[in-house]
Scaffold this motif. Structure first.
Motif, PDB file in Angstrom:
ATOM      1  N   SER A 179       0.800  -1.222   0.000  1.00 52.32           N
ATOM      2  CA  SER A 179       0.000   0.000   0.000  1.00 52.32           C
ATOM      3  C   SER A 179       0.833   1.272   0.000  1.00 52.32           C
ATOM      4  N   TYR A 180       1.946   1.267   0.739  1.00 48.51           N
ATOM      5  CA  TYR A 180       2.734   2.486   0.927  1.00 48.51           C
ATOM      6  C   TYR A 180       4.089   2.453   0.221  1.00 48.51           C
ATOM      7  N   VAL A 181       4.634   1.271   0.017  1.00 54.07           N
ATOM      8  CA  VAL A 181       6.000   1.178  -0.480  1.00 54.07           C
ATOM      9  C   VAL A 181       6.057   1.393  -1.992  1.00 54.07           C
ATOM     10  N   ASN A 182       7.058   2.138  -2.443  1.00 59.26           N
ATOM     11  CA  ASN A 182       7.400   2.206  -3.856  1.00 59.26           C
ATOM     12  C   ASN A 182       8.373   1.057  -4.107  1.00 59.26           C
ATOM     13  N   GLY A 183       7.908   0.038  -4.812  1.00 60.23           N
ATOM     14  CA  GLY A 183       8.703  -1.158  -4.998  1.00 60.23           C
ATOM     15  C   GLY A 183      10.037  -0.907  -5.675  1.00 60.23           C
ATOM     16  N   SER A 184      10.066   0.040  -6.610  1.00 60.99           N
ATOM     17  CA  SER A 184      11.316   0.362  -7.297  1.00 60.99           C
ATOM     18  C   SER A 184      12.343   0.908  -6.321  1.00 60.99           C
ATOM     19  N   ASP A 185      11.897   1.772  -5.419  1.00 60.91           N
ATOM     20  CA  ASP A 185      12.812   2.337  -4.415  1.00 60.91           C
ATOM     21  C   ASP A 185      13.298   1.266  -3.443  1.00 60.91           C
ATOM     22  N   LEU A 186      12.407   0.371  -3.060  1.00 63.08           N
ATOM     23  CA  LEU A 186      12.772  -0.708  -2.147  1.00 63.08           C
ATOM     24  C   LEU A 186      13.898  -1.554  -2.749  1.00 63.08           C
ATOM     25  N   ILE A 187      13.743  -1.924  -4.002  1.00 64.63           N
ATOM     26  CA  ILE A 187      14.759  -2.725  -4.689  1.00 64.63           C
ATOM     27  C   ILE A 187      16.074  -1.955  -4.787  1.00 64.63           C
ATOM     28  N   LYS A 188      15.976  -0.676  -5.112  1.00 59.03           N
ATOM     29  CA  LYS A 188      17.176   0.159  -5.242  1.00 59.03           C
ATOM     30  C   LYS A 188      17.974   0.167  -3.945  1.00 59.03           C
ATOM     31  N   GLY A 189      17.281   0.274  -2.821  1.00 62.07           N
ATOM     32  CA  GLY A 189      17.956   0.281  -1.523  1.00 62.07           C
ATOM     33  C   GLY A 189      18.615  -1.051  -1.210  1.00 62.07           C
ATOM     34  N   ILE A 190      17.922  -2.153  -1.516  1.00 58.29           N
ATOM     35  CA  ILE A 190      18.471  -3.478  -1.251  1.00 58.29           C
ATOM     36  C   ILE A 190      19.730  -3.703  -2.086  1.00 58.29           C
ATOM     37  N   GLU A 191      19.678  -3.293  -3.357  1.00 64.89           N
ATOM     38  CA  GLU A 191      20.822  -3.544  -4.238  1.00 64.89           C
ATOM     39  C   GLU A 191      22.007  -2.627  -3.949  1.00 64.89           C
ATOM     40  N   LYS A 192      21.784  -1.563  -3.198  1.00 59.45           N
ATOM     41  CA  LYS A 192      22.920  -0.771  -2.713  1.00 59.45           C
ATOM     42  C   LYS A 192      23.782  -1.614  -1.779  1.00 59.45           C
ATOM     43  N   TYR A 193      23.137  -2.526  -1.066  1.00 58.57           N
ATOM     44  CA  TYR A 193      23.871  -3.394  -0.144  1.00 58.57           C
ATOM     45  C   TYR A 193      24.400  -4.643  -0.844  1.00 58.57           C
ATOM     46  N   THR A 194      23.588  -5.239  -1.724  1.00 51.69           N
ATOM     47  CA  THR A 194      23.981  -6.518  -2.329  1.00 51.69           C
ATOM     48  C   THR A 194      24.860  -6.353  -3.565  1.00 51.69           C
ATOM     49  N   ASP A 195      24.885  -5.162  -4.163  1.00 54.75           N
ATOM     50  CA  ASP A 195      25.640  -4.917  -5.408  1.00 54.75           C
ATOM     51  C   ASP A 195      25.237  -5.906  -6.507  1.00 54.75           C
ATOM     52  N   GLN A 196      23.984  -6.347  -6.466  1.00 55.03           N
ATOM     53  CA  GLN A 196      23.443  -7.292  -7.444  1.00 55.03           C
ATOM     54  C   GLN A 196      24.194  -8.625  -7.449  1.00 55.03           C
ATOM     55  N   GLU A 197      24.901  -8.922  -6.365  1.00 55.05           N
ATOM     56  CA  GLU A 197      25.635 -10.186  -6.255  1.00 55.05           C
ATOM     57  C   GLU A 197      24.805 -11.266  -5.574  1.00 55.05           C
ATOM     58  N   ILE A 198      23.684 -10.879  -4.988  1.00 55.56           N
ATOM     59  CA  ILE A 198      22.776 -11.822  -4.328  1.00 55.56           C
ATOM     60  C   ILE A 198      21.417 -11.686  -4.998  1.00 55.56           C
ATOM     61  N   SER A 199      20.888 -12.792  -5.491  1.00 56.06           N
ATOM     62  CA  SER A 199      19.622 -12.723  -6.226  1.00 56.06           C
ATOM     63  C   SER A 199      18.477 -12.331  -5.292  1.00 56.06           C
ATOM     64  N   LEU A 200      17.455 -11.711  -5.888  1.00 56.42           N
ATOM     65  CA  LEU A 200      16.370 -11.100  -5.128  1.00 56.42           C
ATOM     66  C   LEU A 200      15.057 -11.313  -5.862  1.00 56.42           C
ATOM     67  N   THR A 201      14.065 -11.879  -5.171  1.00 59.05           N
ATOM     68  CA  THR A 201      12.723 -12.026  -5.744  1.00 59.05           C
ATOM     69  C   THR A 201      11.687 -11.823  -4.635  1.00 59.05           C
ATOM     70  N   GLY A 202      10.416 -11.808  -5.026  1.00 61.70           N
ATOM     71  CA  GLY A 202       9.336 -11.665  -4.050  1.00 61.70           C
ATOM     72  C   GLY A 202       8.160 -10.914  -4.639  1.00 61.70           C
ATOM     73  N   GLY A 203       7.391 -10.267  -3.766  1.00 63.96           N
ATOM     74  CA  GLY A 203       6.226  -9.547  -4.262  1.00 63.96           C
ATOM     75  C   GLY A 203       5.619  -8.625  -3.218  1.00 63.96           C
ATOM     76  N   LEU A 204       4.727  -7.755  -3.719  1.00 60.49           N
ATOM     77  CA  LEU A 204       3.987  -6.824  -2.873  1.00 60.49           C
ATOM     78  C   LEU A 204       2.634  -7.443  -2.539  1.00 60.49           C
ATOM     79  N   CYS A 205       2.290  -7.456  -1.284  1.00 60.73           N
ATOM     80  CA  CYS A 205       1.035  -8.058  -0.830  1.00 60.73           C
ATOM     81  C   CYS A 205      -0.174  -7.376  -1.463  1.00 60.73           C
TER      82      CYS A 205
END
Length: 378
Positions: free
Chosen positions: A127-153
């Motif tokens: 409801s509140y999260v911008n999914g694109s921003d959420l991913i951007k923040g996660i990949e700042k930490y992972t450097d795209q070296e750790i795969s990431l999947t999931g979904g918005l409820c």
């Protein structure tokens, strides 16, 4: 890996898939259900009595996926006992981050140890999260070296409230992240739609993050409503059937964006993810057969990257697909099952946004109107 699955409709007893009920050792328990059921104290008590484990993850949905079935107004539970792998779970709330998805994503991801971390799976409020921003923040930490999947409820087609939690009673704004660890763990993923662009391409001339204000210097809502004709009176629900194909300058792949809400006063539209200025936008539509074929394509793509037969398939499909398919919605799950094989347990939910990289890239994106799969084996 041992997997037990069960579901429960209102005023009925728990039904175990294959009549297979078994006590597991420290399983990861995924619970997807209608939002209103997750707000019912009696339902929550029943879930905890039936599954007295330490790691319960709750997520509201726009439809529950279990085996080859798609249910509504139900609770679908999948218990996963890893035999060679481990998992860690962290949570954060977007409301405590002033709705800043990027800050939350980085803060949450950075709480995971990177050593032997194979994959991150997200069950996020929608409801509140911008999914694109959420991913951007996660990949700042992972450097795209750790795969990431999931979904918005999801919240059915109501778009009122979405809920998620880890062990606690499901609540607004919550984001749950599961880290999967282990050398023997094999994970692959894919995301594909099956929607068809139509009509003229427009230029996004004014936008801010996930708010679309102008197309070709005209108010976005006015232009979009013109194309919908009589269906414009049914916005924002009608927009689920006509998403936007976004072609961003310099990007290899197009993204599909669902309209989550509208602002009549400002004549703008709020989408599930970012719509950068200068991008091309075009309406899309779909047929039942096209969506089913898209699900089959996604499954084949994910399987191509998986050496062993998958033991578990986590599916996140979009509510827009479900609305188009209506009573034939299970056809896309059947297509996936046929490709993956009978040994793969299938679980998941219909969402307000799907999280996965493209097949040919490590860069993760927020998708709409896709079938997204995460295949897991030990």
């Amino acid at each position: 890996m041992k997997i037990v699955q069960a579901s429960k409709a209102i005023s009925s007893s728990w039904q175990y898939k294959g009549n297979h009920k078994e006590q597991l050792s420290n399983p990861l328990v995924l619970i997807f259900a209608d939002r209103k059921l997750l707000q019912d104290p009696e339902i929550l008590e029943d879930i905890r009595e039936e599954f007295p484990y330490r790691h319960l993850i709750f997520g509201s949905s726009a439809g529950e996926i279990i085996g080859q079935k798609v249910t509504e107004n139900s609770v679908a539970v999948t218990l996963i006992e890893f035999e060679k792998s481990t998992f860690d779970i962290k949570t954060a709330n977007i409301l405590e981050y002033n709705k800043n998805g990027e800050a939350l994503g980085f803060g949450l991801a950075s709480r995971f140890k990177k050593e032997h971390l194979k994959h991150l799976f997200i069950v996020s409020e929608g409801s509140y999260v911008n999914g694109s921003d959420l991913i951007k923040g996660i990949e700042k930490y992972t450097d795209q070296e750790i795969s990431l999947t999931g979904g918005l409820c999801g919240d059915g087609d109501r778009f009122e409230t979405t809920l998620a939690s880890y062990n606690e009673n499901p609540k607004k704004g919550e984001i749950v992240m599961i880290g999967l660890y282990g050398e023997s763990l094999e994970i692959s993923y894919a995301s594909y739609g099956g929607w068809i662009p139509f009509g003229p391409e427009r230029i996004i001339t004014k936008s801010k993050a996930n708010v679309l204000m102008e197309l070709d210097d005209l108010p976005a809502l006015d232009l979009y409503s013109k194309y919908l004709g009589n269906k414009a009176n049914q916005l924002p629900q009608a927009a689920l059937l006509y998403p936007l194909n976004i072609k961003e300058e310099g990007k290899e792949h197009n993204l599909v964006r669902t309209i989550l809400n509208i602002d009549v006063k400002n004549k703008s539209m709020i989408l599930a993810g970012d719509v950068p200025e200068g991008s091309h936008a075009q309406l899309m539509m779909a047929t039942v057969d096209g969506i089913a074929e898209g699900a089959s394509t996604a499954a084949a793509m994910a399987l191509r990257k998986h050496a062993k037969p998958p033991q578990l398939a986590l599916l996140v499909s979009c509510i827009g697909r479900k609305l188009v398919m209506d009573q034939r919605v299970e056809e896309e799950i059947e297509e996936v099952s046929e490709i993956l094989g009978k040994q793969a347990a299938i679980a998941g939910f219909y969402s307000y946004g799907e999280i996965a990289p493209f097949f040919t890239s490590n860069e993760c994106n927020l998708h709409n109107q896709t079938m997204t799969l995460t295949l897991i084996s030990e």
